[in-house]
Design a protein around this motif. Structure first.
Motif, mmCIF file in Angstrom:
data_model
loop_
_atom_site.group_PDB
_atom_site.id
_atom_site.type_symbol
_atom_site.label_atom_id
_atom_site.label_comp_id
_atom_site.label_asym_id
_atom_site.label_seq_id
_atom_site.Cartn_x
_atom_site.Cartn_y
_atom_site.Cartn_z
ATOM 1 N N LYS A 1 -54.901 12.179 45.339
ATOM 2 C CA LYS A 1 -54.855 10.560 45.212
ATOM 3 C C LYS A 1 -54.443 10.138 46.679
ATOM 4 O O LYS A 1 -54.796 9.000 47.072
ATOM 5 C CB LYS A 1 -53.954 10.006 44.217
ATOM 6 C CG LYS A 1 -54.509 10.474 42.680
ATOM 7 C CD LYS A 1 -53.380 9.783 41.659
ATOM 8 C CE LYS A 1 -54.257 9.787 40.328
ATOM 9 N NZ LYS A 1 -54.879 8.733 40.191
ATOM 10 N N HIS B 1 -48.279 9.235 39.342
ATOM 11 C CA HIS B 1 -48.765 9.960 40.499
ATOM 12 C C HIS B 1 -49.562 8.874 41.280
ATOM 13 O O HIS B 1 -49.240 9.017 42.461
ATOM 14 C CB HIS B 1 -49.675 11.052 39.847
ATOM 15 C CG HIS B 1 -48.905 12.181 39.440
ATOM 16 N ND1 HIS B 1 -48.515 12.199 38.247
ATOM 17 C CD2 HIS B 1 -48.951 13.459 39.938
ATOM 18 C CE1 HIS B 1 -47.919 13.653 38.117
ATOM 19 N NE2 HIS B 1 -48.152 14.287 39.215
ATOM 20 N N HIS B 2 -50.254 7.958 40.585
ATOM 21 C CA HIS B 2 -50.944 6.780 41.312
ATOM 22 C C HIS B 2 -49.976 6.136 42.118
ATOM 23 O O HIS B 2 -50.309 5.705 43.093
ATOM 24 C CB HIS B 2 -51.783 6.209 40.141
ATOM 25 C CG HIS B 2 -52.742 5.207 41.021
ATOM 26 N ND1 HIS B 2 -53.755 5.748 41.882
ATOM 27 C CD2 HIS B 2 -52.932 3.781 41.045
ATOM 28 C CE1 HIS B 2 -54.457 4.551 42.362
ATOM 29 N NE2 HIS B 2 -53.748 3.360 41.858
ATOM 30 N N SER B 3 -48.963 5.757 41.693
ATOM 31 C CA SER B 3 -48.122 4.803 42.118
ATOM 32 C C SER B 3 -47.437 5.383 43.329
ATOM 33 O O SER B 3 -47.135 4.818 44.391
ATOM 34 C CB SER B 3 -46.799 4.504 41.170
ATOM 35 O OG SER B 3 -47.559 3.852 40.022
ATOM 36 N N VAL C 1 -50.439 0.812 38.505
ATOM 37 C CA VAL C 1 -49.109 0.994 39.542
ATOM 38 C C VAL C 1 -47.976 0.286 39.018
ATOM 39 O O VAL C 1 -47.973 -0.686 38.783
ATOM 40 C CB VAL C 1 -49.847 0.473 40.833
ATOM 41 C CG1 VAL C 1 -48.895 0.568 41.907
ATOM 42 C CG2 VAL C 1 -51.217 1.042 41.282
ATOM 43 N N ARG D 1 -50.149 7.321 35.920
ATOM 44 C CA ARG D 1 -49.676 6.126 36.556
ATOM 45 C C ARG D 1 -48.638 6.284 37.589
ATOM 46 O O ARG D 1 -48.413 5.686 38.684
ATOM 47 C CB ARG D 1 -49.163 5.128 35.618
ATOM 48 C CG ARG D 1 -50.571 4.362 34.967
ATOM 49 C CD ARG D 1 -49.936 3.527 34.008
ATOM 50 N NE ARG D 1 -50.815 2.668 33.207
ATOM 51 C CZ ARG D 1 -50.969 1.965 32.057
ATOM 52 N NH1 ARG D 1 -49.692 1.657 31.605
ATOM 53 N NH2 ARG D 1 -51.982 1.460 31.614
ATOM 54 N N ASP E 1 -55.164 4.336 36.372
ATOM 55 C CA ASP E 1 -54.737 3.801 37.644
ATOM 56 C C ASP E 1 -53.985 2.740 37.652
ATOM 57 O O ASP E 1 -53.730 1.959 38.740
ATOM 58 C CB ASP E 1 -56.314 3.224 38.268
ATOM 59 C CG ASP E 1 -56.964 2.335 37.269
ATOM 60 O OD1 ASP E 1 -56.052 2.120 36.183
ATOM 61 O OD2 ASP E 1 -57.944 1.705 37.538
#
Length: 296
Positions: A253, A215-217, A177, A213, A175
């Motif tokens: 996400k 993908h989450h960003s 970013v 990270r 998670d």
């Protein structure tokens, strides 16, 4: 060219439809929208010809069936060799690091090791002089660059392979970013994302964590940009489309973040988000345009 020739030889109307506008229209019509109000269309893919002569693919468009405006987009980055570069993502990673002002020639980096000194010299010259190096805002190419940078995929044998392999090993629970956001002009510079990946890679952070990270960003950035467009326009509906949204990790996400911001999200369920669904959007926009010019 085929359409132009047919139109001229058979006296048929010829209507041009921008690639990403068609993607958004396909998502809209699949979800039963009548087009009386625009949506915030997030169209992330690999390649589509833009109205400014560059290659688009990381677009936030405010669109209905009649028109669109470009509200935000990824910064245009150099693509040495054009689409041929997708067959060797290491070339994309090298060019993007050069454009970002980062150390592209670090011999310890996987993408550097995948390129000979001669190749790197040629790419450096191409980027510096703009030789056979179109500019692209493609989100798909950002995933390609990250995949090569992390040593996941340096050469490809099928379309989307670098991004597919990156998603396959991504830790979906990561998670963290990386800095990624639109500036005051709506331009999203991938340089801070690439710099964050580099820093983590050099610090020994596991590649699956870095991939997660990324993908989450991306998801966090999409939600932020859509929120700002919603505040500016009053629109509350978002259509997610384009081949990049075949990435289930990114989609899973992104949707909850948009919904948590109070936005209604439309996705594809029956029509492919990639170019397999493009003709539907082209047909709808073409029909609307034809009816507009043939009233009565």
């Amino acid at each position: 060219r085929y359409a132009k020739a047919r139109a001229e030889s058979e006296n048929l109307p010829r209507i041009s439809v921008q690639h990403h506008h068609a993607h958004i229209a396909a998502c809209m019509v699949e979800n039963g929208l009548d087009g009386t109000r625009p949506v915030i269309g997030v169209c992330f893919d690999g390649t589509g010809y833009g109205t400014d002569g560059t290659i688009w693919g990381g677009e936030f468009l405010v669109a209905d069936y009649h028109m669109f405006t470009r509200a935000a987009h990824f910064k245009a980055m150099p693509l040495p060799g054009g689409d041929a570069a997708t067959r060797k993502p290491a070339r994309i990673a090298y060019a993007y690091l050069l454009a970002a002002g980062l150390d592209a020639d670090d011999e310890t980096l996987p993408h550097t090791q995948a390129l000979s000194a001669v190749e790197r010299g040629v790419i450096r010259q191409q980027v510096a002089q703009g030789i056979n190096t179109p500019l692209t805002s493609s989100a798909g190419r950002v995933f390609d660059a990250v995949s090569a940078l992390l040593g996941v995929c340096q050469t490809t044998t099928y379309e989307g392979q670098a991004a597919i392999e990156l998603e396959a090993l991504a830790d979906a629970t990561a998670d963290g970013v990386y800095p990624l956001d639109a500036d005051a002009h709506g331009v999203i510079d991938p340089a801070p994302l690439l710099a964050g990946c580099l820093a983590d890679l050099r610090a020994g952070v596991p590649v699956p964590t870095i991939a997660g990270r990324v993908h989450h960003s991306m998801a966090v950035m999409i939600a932020r940009v859509c929120q700002r467009i919603a505040q500016d326009t009053g629109l509350q509906e978002v259509a997610l489309t384009g081949g990049v949204f075949q990435n289930v990790t990114l989609l899973a996400k992104t949707v909850p973040l948009l919904e948590a911001a109070g936005l209604r999200v439309y996705t594809h369920r029956q029509v492919p988000p990639n170019d397999g669904g493009l003709a539907l959007g082209q047909a709808v926009i073409g029909a609307v345009e034809w009816m507009k010019t043939h009233k009565g």
